[in-house]
Design an enzyme around this catalytic site. Structure first.
Site, mmCIF file in Angstrom:
data_model
loop_
_atom_site.group_PDB
_atom_site.id
_atom_site.type_symbol
_atom_site.label_atom_id
_atom_site.label_comp_id
_atom_site.label_asym_id
_atom_site.label_seq_id
_atom_site.Cartn_x
_atom_site.Cartn_y
_atom_site.Cartn_z
ATOM 1 N N CYS A 134 0.790 -1.241 0.000
ATOM 2 C CA CYS A 134 0.000 0.000 0.000
ATOM 3 C C CYS A 134 0.819 1.287 0.000
ATOM 4 O O CYS A 134 0.709 2.080 -0.929
ATOM 5 C CB CYS A 134 -0.952 -0.001 1.192
ATOM 6 S SG CYS A 134 -2.270 -1.187 0.981
HETATM 7 P P1 NAD Z 1 -4.598 -8.731 -3.653
HETATM 8 O O1 NAD Z 1 -3.692 -8.663 -4.811
HETATM 9 O O2 NAD Z 1 -4.172 -9.476 -2.417
HETATM 10 O O3 NAD Z 1 -6.018 -9.356 -4.079
HETATM 11 C C1 NAD Z 1 -6.715 -8.970 -5.210
HETATM 12 C C2 NAD Z 1 -7.584 -10.141 -5.639
HETATM 13 O O4 NAD Z 1 -8.435 -9.712 -6.702
HETATM 14 C C3 NAD Z 1 -6.794 -11.338 -6.190
HETATM 15 O O5 NAD Z 1 -7.172 -12.512 -5.495
HETATM 16 C C4 NAD Z 1 -7.215 -11.404 -7.670
HETATM 17 O O6 NAD Z 1 -7.265 -12.732 -8.183
HETATM 18 C C5 NAD Z 1 -8.592 -10.771 -7.624
HETATM 19 N N1 NAD Z 1 -9.062 -10.216 -8.891
HETATM 20 C C6 NAD Z 1 -8.368 -9.517 -9.828
HETATM 21 N N2 NAD Z 1 -9.173 -9.139 -10.836
HETATM 22 C C7 NAD Z 1 -10.424 -9.593 -10.520
HETATM 23 C C8 NAD Z 1 -11.687 -9.493 -11.153
HETATM 24 N N3 NAD Z 1 -11.837 -8.853 -12.304
HETATM 25 N N4 NAD Z 1 -12.753 -10.050 -10.537
HETATM 26 C C9 NAD Z 1 -12.624 -10.716 -9.373
HETATM 27 N N5 NAD Z 1 -11.437 -10.834 -8.723
HETATM 28 C C10 NAD Z 1 -10.361 -10.274 -9.291
HETATM 29 O O7 NAD Z 1 -4.946 -7.223 -3.293
HETATM 30 P P2 NAD Z 1 -5.228 -6.610 -1.825
HETATM 31 O O8 NAD Z 1 -3.965 -6.452 -1.064
HETATM 32 O O9 NAD Z 1 -6.349 -7.341 -1.222
HETATM 33 O O10 NAD Z 1 -5.699 -5.139 -2.232
HETATM 34 C C11 NAD Z 1 -6.962 -4.895 -2.830
HETATM 35 C C12 NAD Z 1 -7.220 -3.411 -2.821
HETATM 36 O O11 NAD Z 1 -7.326 -2.941 -1.471
HETATM 37 C C13 NAD Z 1 -6.133 -2.563 -3.462
HETATM 38 O O12 NAD Z 1 -6.705 -1.458 -4.093
HETATM 39 C C14 NAD Z 1 -5.294 -2.107 -2.282
HETATM 40 O O13 NAD Z 1 -4.610 -0.904 -2.533
HETATM 41 C C15 NAD Z 1 -6.364 -1.904 -1.225
HETATM 42 N N6 NAD Z 1 -5.894 -2.028 0.165
HETATM 43 C C16 NAD Z 1 -5.025 -3.014 0.504
HETATM 44 C C17 NAD Z 1 -4.612 -3.133 1.826
HETATM 45 C C18 NAD Z 1 -3.616 -4.195 2.229
HETATM 46 O O14 NAD Z 1 -3.081 -4.084 3.331
HETATM 47 N N7 NAD Z 1 -3.350 -5.209 1.431
HETATM 48 C C19 NAD Z 1 -5.107 -2.252 2.806
HETATM 49 C C20 NAD Z 1 -6.024 -1.280 2.429
HETATM 50 C C21 NAD Z 1 -6.410 -1.178 1.096
#
Ligand code: NAD
Length: 435
Positions: free
Chosen positions: A275
């Site tokens: 992030c």
């Molecule tokens: P991640 O990469 O762990 O997970 C994303 C998931 O989305 C994957 O499992 C992928 O297969 C799936 N995906 C991709 N395209 C897709 C689609 N079209 N339909 C359905 N599923 C799909 O990502 P994350 O760390 O969970 O982050 C997700 C969002 O949340 C990002 O925008 C990130 O900036 C935000 N965020 C993350 C955190 C963190 O600590 N990881 C904290 C706050 C906000």
């Protein structure tokens, strides 16, 4: 409000979630725990199978326990969007990684919106679309809304739109989701915002209701501020090291001022993770696009890029030429209590060590499997002791609590040169990056 949804309020909402990663899966298990019926959709079929089998595809404290309670009961995972139309609302939680030019890559959000719109074509009742992914201000208005409306063939009155950014910390994600400092809800109209608010009715936290773009900006501004605190602590730490001052004493003295606060002042090798670096980079790109010169944000980034390399410079000063030297790296994940290695500072350090001809022996309690995909050519060990055996020096990159118990294990090294990038060790002869 639509009667169908009102009835569900008394019992539970039926919520669909797009993306089963750190945010999507944690949101899914927590919403199930709060009493909702959750359908998680992820394009990764294998991930869905693991979730339905109660097997977490990622490590997160407490996740296995909650999944074992809710998987295939109130939480189901699907690799198809067919299930969406049966839900009251959809949370978009897909990834928004950093693009090649530093801006946010919205391709996954865009493709999720296309599929979401298609899947809502035949739904007759009102549906709310909630953006939880971190997206630059304006994305919901300019990308999400037009795309979902176009592909569903619906009017803006038939679908509600909201932004509900997530602030959880990896490693503490379930605790943070259930005990947030605040819940931010941006919405185009009251109805969608009210529906999102009702999702969290069992959680006791201040609710901040805003416009869509303000909610999007709150997430970026929060992360930029946290990153600024870290780079500030690191810069002060670098000065303190030259003066022989313990920066941890200094930060304790600073952090007790209620205007400043003690969190995110731990000087060290810099911030990583999925992030802070990418969100800071996206905010810089956005500001530049708007014709602004984000001097502060760029400095925060530049301090963070240089900081891990100070570990290698310190190492070189202690052991000389690194060619052929065996260097143990303790800690690969970007922080303790997670297997996430995205943007981990250890990647920069290891790449620099390889460049200077060193042999790297790595250990991490959870992060080795993920790191092997990024750095396949270094050696990975099952314990810290194994990584330390015959090492010429050791760099500690992650604050795993188990590292705090190490002492005799360092005697396995050829020479006890121990450098910390995180303040975690208890042995007396360790040297800190900025202490
Ligand atoms: P991640 O990469 O762990 O997970 C994303 C998931 O989305 C994957 O499992 C992928 O297969 C799936 N995906 C991709 N395209 C897709 C689609 N079209 N339909 C359905 N599923 C799909 O990502 P994350 O760390 O969970 O982050 C997700 C969002 O949340 C990002 O925008 C990130 O900036 C935000 N965020 C993350 C955190 C963190 O600590 N990881 C904290 C706050 C906000």
């Amino acid at each position: 409000m639509d009667d169908g949804i009102k009835q569900n309020y008394e019992g539970k909402l039926r919520i669909s979630i797009l993306g089963g990663g750190y945010v999507g899966l944690v949101t899914a298990v927590c919403l199930a725990e709060l009493g909702h019926r959750v359908d998680l959709v992820d394009i990764d079929k294998e991930r869905c199978e693991l979730i339905n089998a109660g097997e977490p595809p990622i490590y997160e404290s407490g996740l296995r326990e909650l999944l074992s309670i809710h998987a295939c009961r109130s939480l189901h995972a699907y690799a198809s969007y067919d299930v969406i139309k049966g839900s009251d609302m959809t949370f978009i939680c897909v990834g928004t990684p950093q693009g090649a030019d530093g801006s946010s890559d919205l391709s996954m959000v865009s493709s999720a919106c296309t599929s979401l719109g298609d899947s809502l074509k035949d739904k007759e009742e009102y549906h709310a679309v909630v953006v939880k992914s971190t997206v630059p201000p304006g994305t919901t208005e300019q990308l999400v809304i037009p795309s979902v409306l176009e592909h569903s063939g619906k009017e803006i009155s038939e679908i509600g739109f909201a932004v509900n950014p997530e602030f959880l910390r990896e490693g503490m994600a379930i605790y943070d989701f259930m005990n947030p400092d605040r819940i931010v809800i941006g919405s185009l109209e009251e109805r969608a915002g009210d529906l999102v608010e009702s999702v969290y009715r069992k959680i006791n936290a201040p609710i901040v209701r805003t416009a869509l773009t303000s909610a999007e900006m709150i997430k970026y501004a929060s992360n930029a501020f946290l990153a600024t605190k870290i780079s500030y602590a690191n810069e002060i730490g670098n000065i303190c090291k030259r003066l022989g001052i313990d920066v941890y004493d200094v930060m304790k003295g600073i952090g007790l001022d209620h205007r400043i606060g003690p969190a995110f002042l731990n000087a060290g090798a810099g911030f990583g993770g999925s992030c802070l670096p990418k969100d800071l980079s996206a905010l810089i790109a956005l500001a530049e696009d708007l014709g602004e010169d984000p001097v502060l944000l760029r400095s925060v980034m530049s301090i963070n890029e240089r900081q891990p390399l100070r570990m290698v410079d310190l190492l070189s000063r202690r052991v000389g030429d690194l060619r052929g030297k065996k260097i143990a790296i303790l800690g690969l994940s970007f922080k303790d209590n997670t297997d996430d290695v995205r943007e981990s500072r250890s990647i920069d350090v290891i790449n620099e060590l390889i460049l200077r001809g060193a042999l790297v022996a790595a250990y991490d309690p959870r992060g080795s499997t993920s790191m092997k995909r990024i750095l396949p050519d270094i050696s990975y060990h099952p314990t810290a002791a194994e990584a330390l055996r015959n090492a010429d020096a050791c760099l500690v990159m992650t604050e795993w609590p188990e590292f705090g118990l190490l002492d005799d294990e360092f005697n396995l090294m050829r020479s006890r040169v121990i450098i910390e990038g995180r303040r975690v060790l208890s042995c007396k002869d360790r040297e800190g990056i900025c202490w």
